[in-house]
Design an enzyme around this catalytic site. Sequence first.
Site, PDB file in Angstrom:
ATOM      1  N   THR A 121     -65.066  59.816 -42.651  1.00 14.42           N
ATOM      2  CA  THR A 121     -64.147  59.324 -41.656  1.00 14.42           C
ATOM      3  C   THR A 121     -63.094  58.544 -42.582  1.00 14.42           C
ATOM      4  O   THR A 121     -61.803  58.845 -42.526  1.00 14.42           O
ATOM      5  CB  THR A 121     -64.661  58.002 -40.835  1.00 14.42           C
ATOM      6  OG1 THR A 121     -65.612  58.660 -39.997  1.00 14.42           O
ATOM      7  CG2 THR A 121     -63.732  57.324 -39.977  1.00 14.42           C
ATOM      8  N   ASP A 140    -100.659  57.727 -48.379  1.00 11.21           N
ATOM      9  CA  ASP A 140    -100.137  58.760 -47.255  1.00 11.21           C
ATOM     10  C   ASP A 140     -98.932  58.110 -46.661  1.00 11.21           C
ATOM     11  O   ASP A 140     -98.483  58.518 -45.709  1.00 11.21           O
ATOM     12  CB  ASP A 140    -100.880  59.111 -46.330  1.00 11.21           C
ATOM     13  CG  ASP A 140    -101.692  57.784 -45.553  1.00 11.21           C
ATOM     14  OD1 ASP A 140    -101.043  56.803 -45.907  1.00 11.21           O
ATOM     15  OD2 ASP A 140    -102.430  57.883 -44.765  1.00 11.21           O
ATOM     16  N   HIS A 199     -72.595  47.953 -33.514  1.00 12.81           N
ATOM     17  CA  HIS A 199     -71.700  49.288 -33.092  1.00 12.81           C
ATOM     18  C   HIS A 199     -72.135  49.496 -31.533  1.00 12.81           C
ATOM     19  O   HIS A 199     -72.652  50.525 -31.246  1.00 12.81           O
ATOM     20  CB  HIS A 199     -72.046  50.390 -33.892  1.00 12.81           C
ATOM     21  CG  HIS A 199     -70.935  51.571 -33.790  1.00 12.81           C
ATOM     22  ND1 HIS A 199     -69.865  51.319 -34.466  1.00 12.81           N
ATOM     23  CD2 HIS A 199     -70.832  52.389 -32.842  1.00 12.81           C
ATOM     24  CE1 HIS A 199     -69.184  52.277 -33.943  1.00 12.81           C
ATOM     25  NE2 HIS A 199     -69.557  52.882 -33.126  1.00 12.81           N
ATOM     26  N   GLN A 231     -76.782  56.146 -30.873  1.00 19.60           N
ATOM     27  CA  GLN A 231     -77.649  57.115 -29.929  1.00 19.60           C
ATOM     28  C   GLN A 231     -78.129  56.142 -28.641  1.00 19.60           C
ATOM     29  O   GLN A 231     -79.212  56.007 -28.468  1.00 19.60           O
ATOM     30  CB  GLN A 231     -79.071  57.487 -30.618  1.00 19.60           C
ATOM     31  CG  GLN A 231     -79.614  58.713 -29.640  1.00 19.60           C
ATOM     32  CD  GLN A 231     -78.835  59.870 -29.659  1.00 19.60           C
ATOM     33  OE1 GLN A 231     -77.885  60.060 -30.613  1.00 19.60           O
ATOM     34  NE2 GLN A 231     -79.126  60.707 -28.710  1.00 19.60           N
ATOM     35  N   GLU A 256     -98.277  55.196 -45.202  1.00 18.66           N
ATOM     36  CA  GLU A 256     -98.516  53.971 -44.093  1.00 18.66           C
ATOM     37  C   GLU A 256     -98.374  52.839 -44.566  1.00 18.66           C
ATOM     38  O   GLU A 256     -98.647  52.560 -46.062  1.00 18.66           O
ATOM     39  CB  GLU A 256     -99.877  54.253 -43.741  1.00 18.66           C
ATOM     40  CG  GLU A 256    -100.447  55.346 -42.755  1.00 18.66           C
ATOM     41  CD  GLU A 256    -101.670  55.295 -42.304  1.00 18.66           C
ATOM     42  OE1 GLU A 256    -102.600  54.479 -42.650  1.00 18.66           O
ATOM     43  OE2 GLU A 256    -102.219  56.280 -41.444  1.00 18.66           O
ATOM     44  N   LYS A 301     -59.567  59.757 -34.261  1.00 14.18           N
ATOM     45  CA  LYS A 301     -60.597  60.408 -34.884  1.00 14.18           C
ATOM     46  C   LYS A 301     -61.212  61.445 -33.815  1.00 14.18           C
ATOM     47  O   LYS A 301     -61.699  60.809 -32.910  1.00 14.18           O
ATOM     48  CB  LYS A 301     -61.507  59.612 -35.627  1.00 14.18           C
ATOM     49  CG  LYS A 301     -62.767  60.092 -36.419  1.00 14.18           C
ATOM     50  CD  LYS A 301     -63.664  59.486 -37.089  1.00 14.18           C
ATOM     51  CE  LYS A 301     -64.458  58.580 -36.216  1.00 14.18           C
ATOM     52  NZ  LYS A 301     -65.580  57.619 -36.813  1.00 14.18           N
ATOM     53  N   THR A 334     -71.483  58.232 -44.105  1.00 14.45           N
ATOM     54  CA  THR A 334     -71.215  59.406 -45.072  1.00 14.45           C
ATOM     55  C   THR A 334     -70.213  59.118 -45.962  1.00 14.45           C
ATOM     56  O   THR A 334     -69.617  59.921 -46.938  1.00 14.45           O
ATOM     57  CB  THR A 334     -71.209  60.847 -44.370  1.00 14.45           C
ATOM     58  OG1 THR A 334     -70.122  60.842 -43.694  1.00 14.45           O
ATOM     59  CG2 THR A 334     -72.574  60.895 -43.740  1.00 14.45           C
ATOM     60  N   ARG A 378     -64.755  63.665 -33.876  1.00 22.34           N
ATOM     61  CA  ARG A 378     -65.813  63.699 -34.501  1.00 22.34           C
ATOM     62  C   ARG A 378     -66.359  65.401 -33.951  1.00 22.34           C
ATOM     63  O   ARG A 378     -66.604  65.610 -33.073  1.00 22.34           O
ATOM     64  CB  ARG A 378     -66.955  62.839 -34.281  1.00 22.34           C
ATOM     65  CG  ARG A 378     -68.277  63.133 -35.227  1.00 22.34           C
ATOM     66  CD  ARG A 378     -69.098  61.822 -35.242  1.00 22.34           C
ATOM     67  NE  ARG A 378     -68.667  60.793 -35.982  1.00 22.34           N
ATOM     68  CZ  ARG A 378     -68.633  60.615 -37.317  1.00 22.34           C
ATOM     69  NH1 ARG A 378     -68.964  61.854 -37.985  1.00 22.34           N
ATOM     70  NH2 ARG A 378     -68.376  59.776 -37.943  1.00 22.34           N
ATOM     71  N   ASP A 400     -60.082  54.960 -36.232  1.00 28.34           N
ATOM     72  CA  ASP A 400     -60.288  55.444 -34.740  1.00 28.34           C
ATOM     73  C   ASP A 400     -60.073  54.220 -33.744  1.00 28.34           C
ATOM     74  O   ASP A 400     -60.178  53.294 -34.139  1.00 28.34           O
ATOM     75  CB  ASP A 400     -61.572  56.117 -34.759  1.00 28.34           C
ATOM     76  CG  ASP A 400     -62.902  55.285 -35.165  1.00 28.34           C
ATOM     77  OD1 ASP A 400     -62.608  54.121 -35.054  1.00 28.34           O
ATOM     78  OD2 ASP A 400     -63.777  55.761 -35.511  1.00 28.34           O
TER      79      ASP A 400
HETATM   80  C1  R5P Z   1     -68.107  55.258 -35.873  1.00 26.95           C
HETATM   81  O1  R5P Z   1     -67.616  55.436 -34.782  1.00 26.95           O
HETATM   82  C2  R5P Z   1     -68.207  54.249 -36.678  1.00 26.95           C
HETATM   83  O2  R5P Z   1     -67.299  53.262 -36.557  1.00 26.95           O
HETATM   84  C3  R5P Z   1     -67.794  54.859 -38.226  1.00 26.95           C
HETATM   85  O3  R5P Z   1     -66.613  55.146 -38.323  1.00 26.95           O
HETATM   86  C4  R5P Z   1     -68.748  55.853 -38.499  1.00 26.95           C
HETATM   87  O4  R5P Z   1     -69.940  55.427 -38.327  1.00 26.95           O
HETATM   88  C5  R5P Z   1     -68.492  56.391 -40.068  1.00 26.95           C
HETATM   89  O5  R5P Z   1     -69.115  57.280 -40.234  1.00 26.95           O
HETATM   90  P1  R5P Z   1     -69.026  58.164 -41.742  1.00 26.95           P
HETATM   91  O6  R5P Z   1     -68.862  57.580 -42.679  1.00 26.95           O
HETATM   92  O7  R5P Z   1     -70.257  59.024 -41.559  1.00 26.95           O
HETATM   93  O8  R5P Z   1     -67.783  59.240 -41.288  1.00 26.95           O
END
Ligand code: R5P
Length: 308
Positions: free
Chosen positions: A245, A34, A126, A94, A36, A190, A242, A192, A167
């Site tokens: 950026t 399951d 970060h 977060q 765990e 940047k 992903t 977002r 950014d």
């Molecule tokens: C966010 O401020 C980090 O420095 C990266 O720029 C961010 O996590 C990159 O995320 P992604 O590749 O999804 O755009």
Amino acid sequence: MIVVGCSHGSHLAKKIADKLKKPYFPLEVTHFPDSEIKLRYKINIKNKDIVLVQSFYGNVNDCIIEALFAAETAADLGAKKITLVAPYFPYLRQDKRFNQGECISLRTIAKNVDEDFDRVIIIDPHLHREKTLKHIFKISSTKLTADPLIADYIKKHIKNALIIGPDVESYKWAEKTAEIIGCESAILKKDRISARKVKVSFNKRIDTKKSKALFVSSKIPKEFFLDIKNKNIVIVDDIISTGHTLLETIKLLKKTGAKKITCICVHGIFAENGLKKLRRTGAKIISCNTIPNPVAKIDVSEIIAKAI
Ligand code: R5P
């Protein structure tokens, strides 16, 4: 001391143990049908200093549960001191309630780490609103940076480099790296829009005194222009998740004539085929090995071993 590799840390744990000339053991981790988790130490850890190496990628939440189970079990089995080595530590973004009703995930994770570990070591966390690890954890914490390793890689492999941070937050990595190499750096802007959508543009104002903003407007004095066409562009960021950026950054720089582009990050998560998408642009992609991936060419085990 014993260096223990958790399921997502074994790629570094063995190297760290070798560098420290200490024994290495992988934690035995299995799953019930399951899903765990069950784990087991197959060595005697009573009265030992245990260094648990766990990176947090893939099924991040499983990685967290595993690390907490491993720490509590180690304490239960009589370990003397328990250190968490987290080459990549999750949930740092977060760190506040952005929208009404949201959880502040970092607070919960930190509370549990404080409870179960004696020390935590993290590479290039970060940090946003919480400026240092001391503001996040009550236990002893060490922040390491891969800047010198990234600078070394660029020095060895890329001549005539111009470092670009996508950014404002990336200035910490971009600028520091450029400073070590002794080359120019510039920071973009940047916005977002969502987890999968960002807008990268040339900056008009910049928060840091040192970094040159990258201007394109003809009204801007000439000394602010950077020679993009004749340089090897190196985009440096802490995380590629992903890849959006950097995809947007590459698109923008290509429009202004950039030809050779390399992207270097500390933490190569490459969620949702991010690496494939970035490679399609023709840019070269490199990361540190805080998270194992096909382009993890920069080894961080030495700086971790030194910190331990
Ligand atoms: C966010 O401020 C980090 O420095 C990266 O720029 C961010 O996590 C990159 O995320 P992604 O590749 O999804 O755009």
